[in-house]
Design an enzyme around this catalytic site. Structure first.
Site, PDB file in Angstrom:
ATOM      1  N   CYS A 147       0.902  -1.162   0.067  1.00 24.78           N
ATOM      2  CA  CYS A 147       0.163   0.123  -0.213  1.00 24.78           C
ATOM      3  C   CYS A 147       0.890   1.271  -0.071  1.00 24.78           C
ATOM      4  CB  CYS A 147      -1.006  -0.174   1.040  1.00 24.78           C
ATOM      5  SG  CYS A 147      -2.504   0.998   0.948  1.00 24.78           S
ATOM      6  N   HIS A 157      -3.721  -5.241   0.856  1.00 24.38           N
ATOM      7  CA  HIS A 157      -3.658  -5.777   2.366  1.00 24.38           C
ATOM      8  C   HIS A 157      -3.897  -7.224   2.581  1.00 24.38           C
ATOM      9  CE1 HIS A 157      -2.267  -1.902   3.797  1.00 24.38           C
ATOM     10  NE2 HIS A 157      -3.303  -1.318   3.173  1.00 24.38           N
TER      11      HIS A 157
END
Length: 497
Positions: free
Chosen positions: A337, A421
């Site tokens: 991310c 994630h």
């Protein structure tokens, strides 16, 4: 019932999860609830709502699907004085801390009470978690998560104190004495958490506390290693020398695999590496200095809510140069991310930091442009021959301009980047990834063939349920859930002893 605490990190989240697991094992339909959470660790529900990871973990403990009803207000700090406000799973803007405290009752309290009422309508029990301490008297007027919620919904309150920090009796008494008479009417008792030793040594203190407050200690929970799952706040993580070892079994090969996680500013969803720590022979360490990643077999740059700020920190501390050397030497790096974003060529940010165009580390052929709309998704795909699932929480839009395809990002040599994630929780993919990392790092490491992260998480949640069942007065807890606050509790004035 509301589980409050004398401080942040007293154990409210794990106690709430433990009570949920104890109840569901008794056949009770139970749901967790936290009116307002401040956390950079979040999760995406099946319908695309963002909630705190602690509430997702508590939902797993209760064996129910996570929902925005369980965490209607999520605050995601963007610095010392501002936070992104996420309402019912969707970001609605940035507010200063003072601005939110001044406005939050008018903004959200009716919605909070509606969510709690809906959960109570559809479940036999709702276990609510407070935030910080109910005795934060500077915030009481605008409180929606501690005694403000308890007063509005007539909830019995149990206060958790962490004895491992010391001063637990003073903390429990002081918390009670600082509350108004109306708030004290709802405070039904206490739980002492993280006790080490012979509980008989506590008995004089337990009796004295009851004599001083008129309220019983409903359990003394022993200290247990490995139960700090899905912590809420990476800002409180002690970076230097912090090791996560979820599994102490020996490695299948002759060597361990050393993973260094760079503790970037405003670190978010650092729980991504829990699945690595669950592997026998994998040692995960958080660090913030260039020399600490020199001997690592894998370096992880985790998520952050401050991509530009993280880039600045990496350069200031020599970590940017260290990462560039690793990439040139073909030594593994994984960016997740925000960590993926910093590895790219440049970041155009008029949303998060409003810094404009900032040069990235240039280790991946990616350009990032921050969009005002937040991506919240639960994607699926394949990587390294294995099925992969994950979840996305980001404003940055990636323009991938080369490299090899990789879910949510790309790969160049031993440098991997993804916006997803949770990928490492996929057992087959994690093993394949670790085999590739070990080969690139020249380590004789073999992932265990039978490590199942979901099963390990279930074992942890069962251990929390066992703590409640074995060490708390469950009959008393059940009476509070069923009948509400006890009547006739005495008022404890400040300075009563």
């Amino acid at each position: 019932m509301l589980i409050a605490g004398t401080t942040s990190d007293a154990g409210k989240s794990v106690v709430t999860a433990g009570i949920c697991r104890w109840l569901v094992r008794r056949g009770v339909r139970v749901a967790p609830f936290k009116a307002q959470n401040m956390s950079l660790n979040s999760f995406v529900t099946a319908d695309g709502a963002e909630i705190g990871r602690a509430q997702a973990m508590q939902a797993a403990a209760a064996r129910v699907e996570p929902s925005a009803l369980m965490n209607p207000v999520l605050l995601k700090p963007g610095g010392d004085r501002t936070s992104q406000v996420v309402l019912m799973g969707r970001p609605v803007g940035e507010l200063s801390a003072r601005g939110f405290h001044d406005q939050r009752r008018a903004m959200v309290f009716d919605r909070v009470l509606e969510c709690l009422a809906e959960l109570r309508r559809t479940h036999d029990a709702v276990i609510c978690e407070g935030a910080g301490s109910p005795a934060e008297i500077n915030l009481r007027r605008s409180d929606i998560v501690n005694m403000g919620l308890a007063r509005a919904a007539r909830l019995p309150v149990v206060v958790v104190g962490d004895i491992d920090r010391g001063g637990v009796f003073a903390s429990l008494f002081g918390t009670t004495a600082l509350l108004s008479a109306g708030d004290q009417e709802l405070m039904a008792g206490y739980l002492i958490n993280k006790f080490r030793g012979d509980v008989r040594l506590l008995e004089p203190g337990l009796e004295s506390l009851r004599g001083l407050t008129g309220r019983p200690v409903l359990g003394v929970l022993p200290h247990r290693d490995g139960l700090g799952i899905d912590e809420e706040d990476g800002l409180r993580l002690s970076t230097r020398g912090t090791v996560r070892e979820a599994n102490t079994a020996p490695p299948a090969g002759s060597q361990v695999l050393r993973v260094a996680v760079i503790a970037v500013p405003l670190m978010s969803n650092f729980t991504d590496v829990d699945a690595l720590a669950a592997e026998p022979g994998v040692v995960v360490r958080f660090c913030d200095r260039a020399e600490e990643i020199a001997d690592a077999d894998l370096v992880v740059v985790p998520g952050t809510r401050g991509t530009v700020r993280a880039l600045r920190r990496l350069r200031e501390r020599g970590l940017a140069e260290a990462l560039a050397r690793r990439a040139a030497e073909g030594r593994p790096i994984l960016g997740v991310c925000g960590g993926f974003q910093v590895l790219g060529e440049r970041v155009e940010d008029e949303v998060e930091s409003r810094a404009g165009t900032v040069e990235g580390l240039g280790l991946l052929p990616v350009r990032i442009r921050f969009d005002r709309e937040k991506t919240l998704a639960r994607p699926t795909g394949r990587a390294l021959g294995e099925p992969v699932t994950g979840y996305e929480i980001h404003h940055g839009v990636a323009d991938v301009r080369g490299g090899e395809p990789f879910p949510g990002g790309c790969r160049v040599g031993a440098v991997w980047g993804t916006h997803w994630h949770g990928m490492l929780e996929c057992d087959g993919f994690r093993r394949a990834f670790l085999r590739r990392v070990a080969a690139d790092a020249g380590r004789d490491f073999v992932p265990a063939p039978d490590t199942r992260f979901a099963a390990l998480r279930e074992e942890q949640l069962d251990r929390l349920g066992d703590l409640i069942e074995e060490h708390a007065d469950t009959d008393a807890l059940w009476r509070l859930i069923e009948k509400g606050p006890p009547v006739g509790l005495p008022f404890v004035p400040p300075g009563a002893p």
